[in-house]
Structure formats: C-alpha cells, structure tokens
Design a protein around this motif. Sequence first.
Motif, PDB file in Angstrom:
ATOM      1  N   GLY A 115      14.636   6.506   5.448  1.00 23.13           N
ATOM      2  CA  GLY A 115      14.275   5.127   5.782  1.00 23.13           C
ATOM      3  C   GLY A 115      13.256   4.514   4.840  1.00 23.13           C
ATOM      4  N   ILE A 116      13.374   4.834   3.550  1.00 29.07           N
ATOM      5  CA  ILE A 116      12.429   4.309   2.561  1.00 29.07           C
ATOM      6  C   ILE A 116      12.957   2.964   2.060  1.00 29.07           C
ATOM      7  N   LYS A 117      12.278   1.885   2.459  1.00 29.33           N
ATOM      8  CA  LYS A 117      12.771   0.538   2.127  1.00 29.33           C
ATOM      9  C   LYS A 117      12.177   0.003   0.836  1.00 29.33           C
ATOM     10  N   ALA A 118      11.073   0.599   0.425  1.00 32.44           N
ATOM     11  CA  ALA A 118      10.419   0.156  -0.814  1.00 32.44           C
ATOM     12  C   ALA A 118       9.710   1.355  -1.409  1.00 32.44           C
ATOM     13  N   GLY A 119       9.831   1.519  -2.728  1.00 32.05           N
ATOM     14  CA  GLY A 119       9.160   2.657  -3.322  1.00 32.05           C
ATOM     15  C   GLY A 119       9.471   2.852  -4.784  1.00 32.05           C
ATOM     16  N   GLN A 120       8.969   3.974  -5.275  1.00 31.47           N
ATOM     17  CA  GLN A 120       9.066   4.312  -6.694  1.00 31.47           C
ATOM     18  C   GLN A 120       9.648   5.707  -6.828  1.00 31.47           C
ATOM     19  N   ILE A 121      10.508   5.896  -7.818  1.00 32.22           N
ATOM     20  CA  ILE A 121      11.150   7.193  -8.061  1.00 32.22           C
ATOM     21  C   ILE A 121      10.867   7.633  -9.485  1.00 32.22           C
ATOM     22  N   SER A 122      10.548   8.898  -9.657  1.00 31.37           N
ATOM     23  CA  SER A 122      10.520   9.472 -10.997  1.00 31.37           C
ATOM     24  C   SER A 122      11.095  10.878 -10.910  1.00 31.37           C
TER      25      SER A 122
ATOM     26  N   GLU B 113       0.871  -1.168   0.000  1.00 32.40           N
ATOM     27  CA  GLU B 113       0.000   0.000   0.000  1.00 32.40           C
ATOM     28  C   GLU B 113       0.908   1.218   0.000  1.00 32.40           C
ATOM     29  N   GLU B 114       0.432   2.270  -0.645  1.00 32.78           N
ATOM     30  CA  GLU B 114       1.231   3.477  -0.714  1.00 32.78           C
ATOM     31  C   GLU B 114       1.276   4.140   0.664  1.00 32.78           C
ATOM     32  N   SER B 115       2.409   4.716   0.976  1.00 31.72           N
ATOM     33  CA  SER B 115       2.560   5.385   2.263  1.00 31.72           C
ATOM     34  C   SER B 115       2.942   6.844   2.047  1.00 31.72           C
ATOM     35  N   ARG B 116       4.126   7.259   2.470  1.00 32.16           N
ATOM     36  CA  ARG B 116       4.522   8.663   2.324  1.00 32.16           C
ATOM     37  C   ARG B 116       4.834   8.985   0.864  1.00 32.16           C
TER      38      ARG B 116
ATOM     39  N   ILE C 142       9.965  12.936  -7.681  1.00 33.16           N
ATOM     40  CA  ILE C 142       8.826  12.436  -6.896  1.00 33.16           C
ATOM     41  C   ILE C 142       9.214  11.054  -6.406  1.00 33.16           C
ATOM     42  N   ILE C 143       9.070  10.841  -5.103  1.00 27.35           N
ATOM     43  CA  ILE C 143       9.329   9.523  -4.535  1.00 27.35           C
ATOM     44  C   ILE C 143       8.092   9.073  -3.780  1.00 27.35           C
ATOM     45  N   LYS C 144       7.614   7.908  -4.108  1.00 28.61           N
ATOM     46  CA  LYS C 144       6.474   7.307  -3.412  1.00 28.61           C
ATOM     47  C   LYS C 144       6.994   6.147  -2.583  1.00 28.61           C
ATOM     48  N   GLU C 145       6.701   6.199  -1.300  1.00 34.50           N
ATOM     49  CA  GLU C 145       7.098   5.103  -0.420  1.00 34.50           C
ATOM     50  C   GLU C 145       5.947   4.114  -0.305  1.00 34.50           C
ATOM     51  N   PHE C 146       6.283   2.845  -0.287  1.00 28.32           N
ATOM     52  CA  PHE C 146       5.276   1.825  -0.040  1.00 28.32           C
ATOM     53  C   PHE C 146       5.418   1.370   1.408  1.00 28.32           C
ATOM     54  N   LEU C 147       4.317   0.926   1.979  1.00 33.05           N
ATOM     55  CA  LEU C 147       4.308   0.585   3.400  1.00 33.05           C
ATOM     56  C   LEU C 147       5.513  -0.282   3.766  1.00 33.05           C
ATOM     57  N   PRO C 148       6.251   0.156   4.788  1.00 30.84           N
ATOM     58  CA  PRO C 148       7.576  -0.407   5.060  1.00 30.84           C
ATOM     59  C   PRO C 148       7.613  -1.714   5.840  1.00 30.84           C
TER      60      PRO C 148
END
Length: 145
Positions: free
Chosen positions: A34-41, A7-10, A118-124
């Motif tokens: 502390g972003i362990k999982a996510g997406q970068i653009s 799930e998307e987080s910060r 833009i960085i989207k973090e996914f629930l860690p």
Amino acid sequence: MNYVEFEESRNFIGRIPYGEDLYDYLTAFVQENGIKAGQISAIGAVTRARVGFYDQHNLQYIERELNKHLDITSLSGNISLLDEKPFVHAHILVSDDEGSSYGGHLLKGTTVFLCEFIIKEFLPEKALVRSEDESTVLDIWQGQK
Ligand code: ZN
C-alpha cells in the motif's frame, strides 16, 4: 500543482529472488504494501534487460532488449498513483562485461539475477496522481490526492 511535500514514513530494504521480473516484482511489492508515494533505488544484476527510450517526435516508447548478463549499476524510481493504484516509474542503468553501459525506462522483461532494493515510503495521506498529459502523451503528475 506538480509537487507535494512529504515526510518519510516506512523504509524497506530487501532482495528480489533469482528469476523474477524486476518491474513486476517492484509493482507487486508497492501494491501489496500500500505504498502510494515513495522512492526506489536498487543495485544488483540481471540476466537480460528491457528498457524504453521515449521518442519525443513520435510520442511513443522505442523498446530495446539487451539479451546478455548485466550489472545494475543504478536503478532510480518513484511511486505515485495511476488509476487509483500504486504505480512504479523507474529508470535503470546497466553495464556489461566490458564496462559499456545502457540505460532507459525500466520495462517488464528485465529478469533478475540478484537485486537488492531500498524503498522509502512517504506519508500516505497525500499522493501524486498521474494522468495523461497533452504535450507529451505520457501519464505524468497532474495533481495530488
Ligand atoms: Zn521513464
């Protein structure tokens, strides 16, 4: 298992200062937050770029240095864990003053002129973990943590 449902987080949106190394800045940013999982653009411009092409015969990166002013047409990447630390894997597409484009695996040595990310973090609670793969000799997603 090679995928995880998140799930998307910060969400973060920001500008990277002039002169910064693009890869180092993104890596420091995800580690400090502390972003362990996510997406970068990202989009913007660089004063020079350094990209890699993975040679599938010799199982190693061929590095290319582009020593000119370039627009970042597209940067797309992900964040996972390598050696217990947040790790950035990003590919970049850049274009020059004639509209010619170059792209590849983003390497250290790409210098920012201006960059908006833009960085989207996914629930860690879980993260994809990289380790060396026999077939490709690359650190690829092997499991979850
Ligand atoms: Zn890559």
